[in-house]
Enzyme design. Structure first.
Site, PDB file in Angstrom:
ATOM      1  N   HIS A  95      -3.208 -16.663   0.539  1.00 49.18           N
ATOM      2  CA  HIS A  95      -2.878 -15.230   0.496  1.00 49.18           C
ATOM      3  C   HIS A  95      -3.243 -14.686  -0.881  1.00 49.18           C
ATOM      4  O   HIS A  95      -3.198 -15.406  -1.881  1.00 49.18           O
ATOM      5  CB  HIS A  95      -1.381 -15.013   0.774  1.00 49.18           C
ATOM      6  CG  HIS A  95      -1.037 -13.571   0.957  1.00 49.18           C
ATOM      7  ND1 HIS A  95      -0.804 -12.735  -0.101  1.00 49.18           N
ATOM      8  CD2 HIS A  95      -0.938 -12.809   2.067  1.00 49.18           C
ATOM      9  CE1 HIS A  95      -0.563 -11.513   0.358  1.00 49.18           C
ATOM     10  NE2 HIS A  95      -0.627 -11.535   1.672  1.00 49.18           N
ATOM     11  N   GLU A 143      -7.953  -9.140   3.986  1.00 46.38           N
ATOM     12  CA  GLU A 143      -7.061  -8.169   3.349  1.00 46.38           C
ATOM     13  C   GLU A 143      -7.648  -7.741   2.001  1.00 46.38           C
ATOM     14  O   GLU A 143      -7.653  -8.537   1.054  1.00 46.38           O
ATOM     15  CB  GLU A 143      -5.683  -8.793   3.072  1.00 46.38           C
ATOM     16  CG  GLU A 143      -4.948  -9.242   4.302  1.00 46.38           C
ATOM     17  CD  GLU A 143      -3.471  -9.495   4.020  1.00 46.38           C
ATOM     18  OE1 GLU A 143      -2.654  -8.921   4.729  1.00 46.38           O
ATOM     19  OE2 GLU A 143      -3.144 -10.243   3.074  1.00 46.38           O
ATOM     20  N   ALA A 201       3.063  -6.577   6.205  1.00 48.12           N
ATOM     21  CA  ALA A 201       4.301  -6.876   5.470  1.00 48.12           C
ATOM     22  C   ALA A 201       5.129  -5.612   5.335  1.00 48.12           C
ATOM     23  O   ALA A 201       6.026  -5.342   6.145  1.00 48.12           O
ATOM     24  CB  ALA A 201       3.974  -7.470   4.109  1.00 48.12           C
TER      25      ALA A 201
HETATM   26  O1  G3P Z   1       0.076 -10.431   4.159  1.00 50.70           O
HETATM   27  C1  G3P Z   1       0.207  -9.093   4.462  1.00 50.70           C
HETATM   28  C2  G3P Z   1       0.057  -8.241   3.274  1.00 50.70           C
HETATM   29  O2  G3P Z   1      -0.585  -8.758   2.192  1.00 50.70           O
HETATM   30  C3  G3P Z   1      -0.238  -6.817   3.557  1.00 50.70           C
HETATM   31  O3  G3P Z   1       0.798  -6.186   2.922  1.00 50.70           O
HETATM   32  O4  G3P Z   1       2.483  -4.527   2.639  1.00 50.70           O
HETATM   33  O5  G3P Z   1       0.101  -3.855   2.863  1.00 50.70           O
HETATM   34  O6  G3P Z   1       1.332  -4.709   4.849  1.00 50.70           O
HETATM   35  P1  G3P Z   1       1.190  -4.747   3.354  1.00 50.70           P
END
Ligand code: G3P
Length: 221
Positions: A95, A143, A201
């Site tokens: 991650h 991501e 998240a």
């Molecule tokens: O692992 C999921 C994360 O890194 C994304 O975070 O808070 O943008 O949904 P978020």
């Protein structure tokens, strides 16, 4: 834009948010347990809380990180063996907030295939999609780090990259996308672009009603 009728996979990263670790996480999991269907929903918990799999056998709990070693003299390790021993069969790896060297990624993914353990391998750009999709982990999760925790979703900021990443993965490994995902529209757009689902998240964990947000992201199922 074509509409995708498949059910999305939704992986929720609990990170280390105060309401999502320790005693607090039990309340969240009790709420999530009340869903009509757990199809395609995975809960990525802090290592401290993985033993809750025993108390919530209907939930698919995954780790947030796993090491390549097995049992032995490895202080501080989280092994696939120890996770499987408590009924957990998958984990995030690499991650953005827990990056590991490439050599470790290779070792861990290769070992996971022998162990029948599912790896959700996080990557930050298309070069990494190319580099790691050949390992064929269960999922590649794209991501862009600059969007993580923000309000602009990966599907609106980087649609072209999602489409290219899906082509590279070519069905051999499932593609997830994450960062800034906040509503069902973001999920559907990601799937239209070729993703199998989302890694999310703050959109759920920081919401005043996490269960309601999860239900609305899941759509009708
Ligand atoms: O692992 C999921 C994360 O890194 C994304 O975070 O808070 O943008 O949904 P978020």
């Amino acid at each position: 834009m074509k509409y995708c009728y498949m059910e999305p996979d939704i992986l929720i990263n609990f990170k280390h948010y105060e309401n999502a670790v320790g005693y607090n996480v039990e309340k969240l999991l009790q709420d999530f347990e009340s869903l009509d269907s757990q199809n395609g929903v995975y809960y990525c918990l802090s290592p401290l809380d993985l033993r809750l799999q025993r108390e919530f056998p209907d939930l698919k709990i995954y780790g947030q990180h796993v090491d390549s070693n097995g049992f032995g003299a490895f202080t501080g390790s989280i092994s696939m063996e120890s996770m499987k021993g408590i009924g957990i069969n998958g984990s995030l790896l690499n991650h953005s907030e827990r990056r590991i060297p490439s050599v470790e990624i290779n070792k861990t993914v290769k070992r996971s295939l022998d162990m029948d353990f599912k790896i959700v391998l996080c990557v930050e750009n298309l070069d990494e999609v190319k580099k790691y999709s050949v390992l064929e982990p269960e999922y590649i999760a794209y991501e862009p780090p600059e969007l993580i925790g923000g309000d602009i979703s990966v599907s609106s900021a980087k649609p072209d990259i999602i489409e290219k990443a899906a082509k590279i993965c070519d069905g051999k490994t499932k593609l997830l996308v994450g960062a800034g995902v906040k509503n069902r529209h973001d999920v559907e757009t990601s799937m239209d672009l070729g993703a199998a689902g989302v890694l999310i998240a703050s959109g759920i964990i920081r919401n005043a009603k996490p269960i309601n947000m999860l239900v609305s992201l899941m759509g009708n199922r």
